[in-house]
Design a protein around this motif. Structure first.
Motif, PDB file in Angstrom:
ATOM      1  N   ASP A   1      -3.434  -0.418   5.173  1.00  0.00           N
ATOM      2  CA  ASP A   1      -2.030  -1.329   5.097  1.00  0.00           C
ATOM      3  C   ASP A   1      -1.219  -0.159   3.434  1.00  0.00           C
ATOM      4  O   ASP A   1      -2.921   0.659   3.773  1.00  0.00           O
ATOM      5  CB  ASP A   1      -3.024  -3.020   4.331  1.00  0.00           C
ATOM      6  N   ARG A   2      -0.674  -0.956   3.572  1.00  0.00           N
ATOM      7  CA  ARG A   2       0.456   0.174   1.997  1.00  0.00           C
ATOM      8  C   ARG A   2      -0.401   0.517   1.593  1.00  0.00           C
ATOM      9  O   ARG A   2      -0.483   1.389   0.860  1.00  0.00           O
ATOM     10  CB  ARG A   2       1.514  -0.963   2.155  1.00  0.00           C
TER      11      ARG A   2
ATOM     12  N   ASP B   1       8.548  -0.596   0.736  1.00  0.00           N
ATOM     13  CA  ASP B   1       7.081   0.870   0.369  1.00  0.00           C
ATOM     14  C   ASP B   1       7.681   1.853  -0.452  1.00  0.00           C
ATOM     15  O   ASP B   1       7.054   2.450  -1.021  1.00  0.00           O
ATOM     16  CB  ASP B   1       7.274   1.301   2.083  1.00  0.00           C
TER      17      ASP B   1
ATOM     18  N   PRO C   1       3.564   4.125   8.065  1.00  0.00           N
ATOM     19  CA  PRO C   1       2.797   3.895   9.015  1.00  0.00           C
ATOM     20  C   PRO C   1       2.513   4.416  10.600  1.00  0.00           C
ATOM     21  O   PRO C   1       1.643   4.204  12.087  1.00  0.00           O
ATOM     22  CB  PRO C   1       3.197   1.923   9.223  1.00  0.00           C
TER      23      PRO C   1
END
Length: 395
Positions: free
Chosen positions: A194-195, A241, A182
């Motif tokens: 988003d992830r 993550d 990010p």
């Protein structure tokens, strides 16, 4: 004494390693100006082949815009295949398997290295490290497609050159990591968000390389992926993550996962209350779906055993293989007393360490190489990032 790391290992696709020791990618910075292989590189790897089960060769760029440093290997053109074939042959002595790491540096480059061109990345966001980083240009959608295709073309060339696999370098803040982070990916198209969306580029590169393997490989051929589990920037990749990314890799076509850390026993850099080794957390998340290579400050045979005890399947050594090319052979011969754990500057030519690499080791890597002339205690990377991970200032 018998060691677990001396036992053979077979990947699901049938590639068998004669032992579980891997030589980690070690950048020699010794290719010609155009990325062609030099005799220095062939001699360096030839001196270290034959003992370890597998060598992961230093990174090669898949496209001209992906060059990250001078003296870097290229696999961007069919003209590179002949030299890479000689390199693969040197690595494969006495049954050692040869894997070539491939990448795009992204914003971890500069206009000097790129001969006047601006570095590129997911977004036009300057890196925090090193301090003299240049702001990159955001890649267009067409350029992203071109890079994805270039990874497939590079894989075809690696197959033609005789390698036993390729490893996608998604670690150390290079382009694959930049798209997931990010910090460096602020895109609003399908390549950002988003992830899960930020995993899209890595998924596409994996698919491109696997398609090349399916089309061109006439033998079992490995596809590995290397990642860095955390970033220290804010915003940046956190361990949670990366564990989600590991879940994705667990369901992907890759044959193994390789973690880049200065210490195999590292705990979280960002969450000091988390005392579980990162490798153990990754192993638990993989849940046996893919083999895991552990790396980081492995020097002694007991160090290698300890990394396997964390739950990894294979153990990689980088710095120690620079110091001691015959590490596996000496352990097999019960000659551990002669293992080099320090590096004498006067022996680097004898160890076939190229001159450009010697300068780098005596510069940016001085604190981690255990030089016999270094009066200071070597740095401990159990709770800190190491120079090779992209967080410290370049030479």
């Amino acid at each position: 004494m018998s060691y677990q790391f001396m036992e053979p290992f077979t990947f699901k696709n049938g590639v068998t390693l004669k032992n579980r020791m891997v030589m980690a990618p070690t950048t020699t910075m010794s290719s010609f100006y155009d990325g062609q292989v030099t005799n220095d590189e062939i001699a360096f790897y030839g001196a270290r082949a034959g003992g370890v089960g597998m060598i992961v060769g230093e990174v090669a760029n898949v496209i001209a815009s992906g060059k990250g440093f001078e003296g870097e290997l290229s696999i961007a053109s069919d003209d590179d295949i002949a030299g890479l074939s000689r390199l693969a042959s040197a690595m494969k002595a006495n049954g050692t398997k040869a894997v070539l790491q491939i990448f795009h540096a992204g914003r971890k480059s500069n206009d000097r290295i790129l001969r006047g061109q601006q570095p590129v990345s997911a977004s036009a966001v300057k890196a925090v490290f090193p301090e003299d980083s240049q702001e990159p240009r955001a890649l267009t959608a067409a350029e992203i497609d071109e890079i994805i295709a270039a990874f497939g073309d590079a894989t075809r060339r690696a197959i033609a050159a005789g390698f036993d696999g390729v490893e996608l370098h998604g670690a150390n803040t290079y382009l694959l990591q930049q798209f997931f982070s990010p910090n460096s990916n602020r895109r609003t198209d399908k390549w950002g968000g988003d992830r899960d969306a930020r995993m899209g580029f890595a998924k596409a590169v994996i698919a491109s390389t696997q398609a090349a393997i399916d089309q061109f490989a006439d033998r079992p051929f490995l596809l590995g992926y290397r990642l860095s589990p955390e970033e220290i920037e804010t915003p940046g990749i956190r361990l949670d993550d990366s564990l989600a990314f590991v879940d994705m890799l667990g369901e992907s076509p890759v044959d193994y996962l390789h973690v880049s850390m200065g210490s195999a026993h590292r705990t979280s850099l960002n969450d000091k209350s988390d005392h579980m080794p990162i490798l153990t957390q990754i192993k638990d998340r993989l849940a046996g779906r893919k083999p895991l290579i552990g790396v980081g400050s492995v020097e002694t045979p007991q160090d290698a055993e300890d990394v396997l005890a964390l739950g990894t399947d294979l153990v990689a050594m980088g710095r120690e293989m620079i110091r001691e090319p015959q590490w596996v052979e000496k352990v097999l011969d019960h000659d551990e007393a002669s293992l080099r754990y320090q590096l004498s500057p006067s022996e680097m030519d004898e160890l076939r360490i190229p001159r450009a690499m010697q300068a780098y080791l005596k510069g940016a890597f001085y604190s981690v190489m255990h030089f016999t002339t270094d009066p200071n205690t070597a740095a401990d990377y159990q709770n800190a990032a190491a120079p090779m991970e992209g967080f410290e200032k370049k030479m």
